[in-house]
Design an enzyme around this catalytic site. Structure first.
Site, mmCIF file in Angstrom:
data_model
loop_
_atom_site.group_PDB
_atom_site.id
_atom_site.type_symbol
_atom_site.label_atom_id
_atom_site.label_comp_id
_atom_site.label_asym_id
_atom_site.label_seq_id
_atom_site.Cartn_x
_atom_site.Cartn_y
_atom_site.Cartn_z
ATOM 1 N N ASP A 1 0.981 -1.562 0.310
ATOM 2 C CA ASP A 1 -0.607 0.414 0.376
ATOM 3 C C ASP A 1 0.797 1.412 -0.106
ATOM 4 O OD1 ASP A 1 0.608 -0.695 2.856
ATOM 5 O OD2 ASP A 1 -0.070 0.501 3.665
ATOM 6 N N GLU B 1 0.368 -1.267 5.722
ATOM 7 C CA GLU B 1 1.298 -1.343 6.385
ATOM 8 C C GLU B 1 0.665 0.811 6.595
ATOM 9 O OE1 GLU B 1 5.182 0.649 8.040
ATOM 10 O OE2 GLU B 1 3.851 1.327 6.078
#
Length: 484
Positions: free
Chosen positions: A78, A145
């Site tokens: 991400d 994350e």
């Protein structure tokens, strides 16, 4: 011609360019996960994903290297989605637009996503390259994350087999990280209470703070950069005390792990104070430029007249909100007692937003000392308890305790000296890394974090220093070659 295709190492930048085409906001990583699954299978490698979306692609050892220690290369899929206010861009549908500016790779008006897209690209190039000498390799790609370490939290102990893990999520070439801070979020919520009767004989204004550098709330918190929420709350608090302003709307900051760069407030000023109010704003514009002439030379404070709001905050709510934002702790709270020039504890007043009938204030705390992480989180929470806000705190995530005797560190340092004929720096980092959670799931896992040089991460100023990507690639190849 796409300039990125000419950059070296070609396959690393090929994969980074491909990654830029796939939208991957935190918590919406379905497309990049599907792309990774397709890519791994197209390479003819064992590819699997777990229930949360983490992807693991495995590559067998080259002949004669079957007994070498199995290695995991890890990156997260991400990206932080930040854009300039004047940039039209939808992170859910649009491709990132990278471009070359001298030695730097940047994106047009948005975050570049090299955090951690370049780590993903290096891992994929390792998986593809048939010329490398290496033992068994696994490449782990974790989800979410940036907004909660969700993938790392959900990782099952049986998912991976490797004994060493190289985290490709650091931002300074030549620096190896063997420890990180733990973190926790504190979010306060207030009910919006309004008065429908807007004061007469008044003028409405929009106050804007913009032009700040912002940055990563861990890596950049010690650089003295301005926080848009704090600058705006300072103006509002003083204007209420002096000019009896009323507040109709406020929106500043965005993501919990980014130092706020922009913010605005919609206010109403009694006409009798207009001249003094405008003079004060002009004076504060100069004050801010002087206070932050080094860290934020582009800081701007501006006002413009606008239409009258239909309603304003109840005065008691306005006063509570202004007081809390004005006094809320922000920035570095303590330096390490045993690591020189290392931030131990910090907090980031990340955003304040009106969302429907709620005012939501988001903050993030970090510390390499667990007790002090809890203490600063409680102090921030108390700031908002005192105005009767609803306060929620996440479970947080653990820090990663340094191991200076790490074997993976020793091999990586040797590889660095072989390639560059100099010593790398070995340090801890104030930002959070997934390694803390990996150490809980896999207590015997030997870990180190490294990567090419990035600047301005978590902001539209994010940029990747192109020559350091090849340095990172060459280091990785040498590491695999000498590992036994």
């Amino acid at each position: 011609m796409n300039e990125i295709k000419t950059l070296e190492p070609k396959r690393v930048f090929h994969y980074f360019n491909e990654i830029c085409q796939v939208p991957r906001p935190s918590k919406h990583e379905e497309r990049i996960v599907a792309w990774l699954m397709e890519t791994g299978k197209a390479l003819g490698l064992e590819t699997k994903r777990d229930e949360i979306g983490n992807v693991l692609i495995s590559k067998p050892a080259t002949p004669g290297k079957e007994n070498v220690t199995p290695v995991i290369f890890q990156s997260h899929v991400d990206m932080v989605c930040e854009k300039n206010a004047d940039t039209e861009f939808d992170f859910d549908t649009d491709a990132i637009q990278p471009y070359v500016d001298g030695d730097w790779l940047k994106a047009k008006g948005t975050t570049l996503g090299a955090d951690d897209g370049i780590g993903m690209a290096i891992a994929l190039a390792i998986l593809e390259d048939k010329t490398l000498e290496h033992g068994p390799i696994e490449c782990l790609f974790t989800v979410d994350e940036e907004t909660g370490l969700t993938g790392a939290f959900a990782l099952q102990p049986s998912f991976m087999k490797g004994k060493m893990l190289l985290n490709l999520d650091s931002e300074d070439e030549g620096e190896f990280f063997i420890g990180c801070a733990g973190g926790k979020d504190t979010v306060a919520t207030l009910d919006c209470e309004y008065e429908d009767k807007v004061p007469g004989n008044s003028t409405a204004y929009i106050i804007r703070i913009k032009g700040l550098l912002g940055g990563h709330s861990g890596d950049d918190i010690n650089k003295g950069r301005a926080n848009a929420v704090k600058l705006l709350s300072r103006i509002l608090w003083n204007c209420y005390q002096t000019f009896d302003i009323r507040l109709a709307d406020i929106n500043a900051g965005n993501l919990r792990n980014a130092i706020p760069r922009e913010g605005f407030a919609h206010i109403v000023v009694p006409n009798e104070y207009i001249a003094d109010f405008e003079k004060y704003i002009s004076e504060m514009r100069n004050v801010y430029k002087k206070e932050f002439f080094v860290t934020d030379p582009g800081v701007e404070l501006e006002i413009e007249k606008t239409k009258m709001p239909q309603r304003i905050f109840l005065e008691l709510l306005q006063l509570d909100l202004m007081n809390a934002l004005f006094v809320c702790p922000n920035g570095v709270q303590a330096m390490s007692q045993d690591i020189p020039n290392f931030v131990e504890t910090s907090t980031n007043l990340a955003s304040v937003k009106v969302d429907g009938e709620k005012i939501i204030i988001t903050t993030s705390q970090r510390s390499s000392v667990e007790s002090r992480k809890e203490n600063i989180a409680d102090k921030v929470a108390t700031t908002f308890y005192m105005i009767a806000a609803d306060v929620e705190q996440g479970d947080g995530y653990p820090g990663w305790t340094p191991n200076p005797n790490s074997q993976v560190l020793k091999v990586l340092v040797d590889a660095y000296k072989n390639i560059f004929d100099k010593e790398p720096e070995v340090k801890a980092i104030h930002a959070g890394l997934e390694c803390g959670l990996f150490s809980e799931k896999y207590p015997d896992l030997d870990m180190v974090s490294y990567g090419p040089t990035l600047r301005g991460v978590h902001s539209p100023d994010e940029k990747l220093l192109i020559p350091t990507v090849k340095m990172c690639w060459d280091l990785t190849v040498e590491f695999l070659k000498i590992l036994d």
